[in-house]
Design a protein around this motif. Structure first.
Motif, short mmCIF file in Angstrom:
data_model
loop_
_atom_site.label_atom_id
_atom_site.label_comp_id
_atom_site.label_asym_id
_atom_site.label_seq_id
_atom_site.Cartn_x
_atom_site.Cartn_y
_atom_site.Cartn_z
N TYR A 40 0.83 -1.20 0.00
CA TYR A 40 0.00 0.00 0.00
C TYR A 40 0.87 1.26 0.00
CZ TYR A 40 -3.39 3.45 1.67
OH TYR A 40 -4.18 4.56 1.80
N GLN A 41 1.92 1.26 0.80
CA GLN A 41 2.83 2.40 0.85
C GLN A 41 3.48 2.64 -0.51
OE1 GLN A 41 5.48 1.36 3.99
NE2 GLN A 41 3.96 1.71 5.58
N GLU A 43 2.28 1.90 -3.39
CA GLU A 43 1.25 2.48 -4.26
C GLU A 43 1.08 3.97 -3.97
OE1 GLU A 43 -0.27 0.99 -6.84
OE2 GLU A 43 0.95 -0.76 -6.40
N ALA A 85 -0.28 5.46 7.26
CA ALA A 85 0.09 4.07 6.96
C ALA A 85 1.39 3.69 7.65
CB ALA A 85 0.23 3.89 5.44
N ALA A 92 -3.61 0.31 6.23
CA ALA A 92 -3.58 -0.14 4.85
C ALA A 92 -4.62 -1.23 4.60
CB ALA A 92 -2.19 -0.66 4.49
N THR A 95 -7.99 0.40 4.07
CA THR A 95 -8.15 1.24 2.90
C THR A 95 -7.95 0.50 1.60
OG1 THR A 95 -5.85 1.95 3.04
CG2 THR A 95 -7.51 3.34 4.11
N SER A 96 -7.45 -0.72 1.64
CA SER A 96 -7.19 -1.47 0.41
C SER A 96 -8.44 -2.12 -0.11
CB SER A 96 -6.13 -2.53 0.64
OG SER A 96 -4.93 -1.91 0.97
#
Length: 96
Positions: A40-41, A43, A85, A92, A95-96
């Motif tokens: 996620y980070q 991204e 995050a 993450a 929120t993913s």
């Protein structure tokens, strides 16, 4: 710019922009060895670089100051997501 290059450029920009998070930002690992929150980070790093590139292009061509402001807001929002995050790995997953 290739995706991995964008991610790295975004990572470096964020490290400069968020000195309090610099060490954590730079320690995020290779995408093949990632847990969900690290993916996620990465991204977010890429999204940040894309927003900065778009903002700078709009600013250079003096299109619309409202659009520049929107991109500035997008960059700030991504910065807040990165901070959250980094501080809360479970963020993450939500929120993913």
């Amino acid at each position: 710019m290739a995706r991995s290059n964008r991610r790295e450029a975004g990572r470096r920009r964020l490290a400069m922009r968020l000195p309090q998070m610099r060490k954590l930002i730079m320690e995020t690992r290779d995408p093949w060895q990632l847990e969900l929150f690290e993916a996620y980070q990465l991204e977010l790093f890429e999204a940040y670089q894309m927003a900065v590139e778009a903002r700078d292009a709009v600013r250079r061509h003096r299109f619309n100051s409202n659009l520049v402001r929107e991109y500035d807001e997008t960059c700030s929002e991504i910065e807040r997501h990165v901070i959250r995050a980094m501080r809360e790995p479970s963020y993450a997953q939500r929120t993913s």
